[in-house]
Enzyme design. Structure first.
Site, PDB file in Angstrom:
ATOM      1  N   LYS A  66       0.821  -1.227   0.000  1.00 23.77           N
ATOM      2  CA  LYS A  66       0.000   0.000   0.000  1.00 23.77           C
ATOM      3  C   LYS A  66       0.852   1.273   0.000  1.00 23.77           C
ATOM      4  CE  LYS A  66      -3.803  -2.218   2.572  1.00 23.77           C
ATOM      5  NZ  LYS A  66      -3.136  -3.467   3.021  1.00 23.77           N
ATOM      6  N   ASP A  69       3.120   7.954  -0.825  1.00 25.02           N
ATOM      7  CA  ASP A  69       4.225   8.879  -0.589  1.00 25.02           C
ATOM      8  C   ASP A  69       4.242   9.874  -1.746  1.00 25.02           C
ATOM      9  OD1 ASP A  69       6.812   9.949   0.288  1.00 25.02           O
ATOM     10  OD2 ASP A  69       7.113   8.033   1.304  1.00 25.02           O
TER      11      ASP A  69
END
Length: 241
Positions: A66, A69
């Site tokens: 997952k 960023d």
């Protein structure tokens, strides 16, 4: 649907942290499930070696990390995931359009249209509900938010989404039949609902049109895990006739 096609829909959540357990489960279940999900705890503990061990035993991998960023960081992490030869990996749709589009662009540049792992966008976690969203300032009903994120992912070129089975029909209608849908929150009738709030049985999830079903404890905690996996496959085949 053949038995092999039904088996391919089953992703076993390999929720362990010891390398010896990876080998044990991969060796036991590789012929009986379509894929193994490697999540954050296992990957943090064992790293890419866990993926390689599953592949050595003949299993396919869904790398469930997952990513969320800045766009370049997620794109580079996704590239490394694809280079490992995993079949599926994911990122958070809440990371936004630019993050997802950059990831797809980077993968396409590397693989030049060749075969690569499919990248999925996580919509809303199955442990979440309306109150969970409201607590972080999102005042949109879960189904509406899921579809919004799925459409954003499709626009960015993402291959599919991870979503609760309840939202599968809505996603299918909005995104079309060639958009992959992977659904956790799947529990056979004999199992408890654990910590996921939006759940269905394997039969119900397949009936809604889910492509892959993530199932962990109902197989891992069964007295005979292989028999549990095969029973789930039986249920999928019964739905499809």
């Amino acid at each position: 649907m053949t038995r092999d096609e039904a088996r391919a829909k089953v992703i076993f959540a390999l929720d362990v942290h010891e390398f010896s357990d990876v080998e044990q489960w991969a060796d036991m279940l590789a012929p009986h499930v379509g894929m193994f999900k490697v999540g954050k705890q296992l990957f943090t503990s064992c790293g890419p070696a866990a993926v390689r061990m599953i592949q050595k035993c003949g299993g396919e991998v869904f790398l469930d990390l997952k990513y969320h960023d800045i766009p370049n960081t997620v794109a580079m992490a996704s590239l490394e995931a694809a280079r490992m030869g995993v079949k599926l990996f994911n990122l958070h749709a809440l990371g936004g359009y630019e993050m997802m589009a950059k990831t797809v662009e980077t993968l396409d540049k590397e693989f030049k249209g060749g075969e690569r792992g499919k990248v999925l966008a996580v919509t809303i976690l199955t442990s979440s509900n309306e109150q969970t969203l409201q607590d972080v300032g999102i005042n949109i009903p879960v189904p509406e938010m899921v579809v919004k994120l799925a459409l954003l992912a499709r626009k960015a070129g993402i291959d599919g989404v991870v979503a609760s089975p309840q939202e599968v029909p809505l996603i299918r209608k909005a995104c079309g039949k060639d958009f992959l849908i992977v659904t956790p929150g799947v529990r056979p009738a004999f199992a408890s609902s654990d910590d996921q709030k939006r759940i269905m049985t394997p039969a119900e999830a397949v009936r809604t049109g889910a492509d892959y079903l993530v199932i962990g404890r109902p197989i891992a905690a069964a007295p005979k895990p292989v028999e549990a996996a095969e029973a789930i496959i039986d249920e999928i085949m019964a739905v499809e006739g």
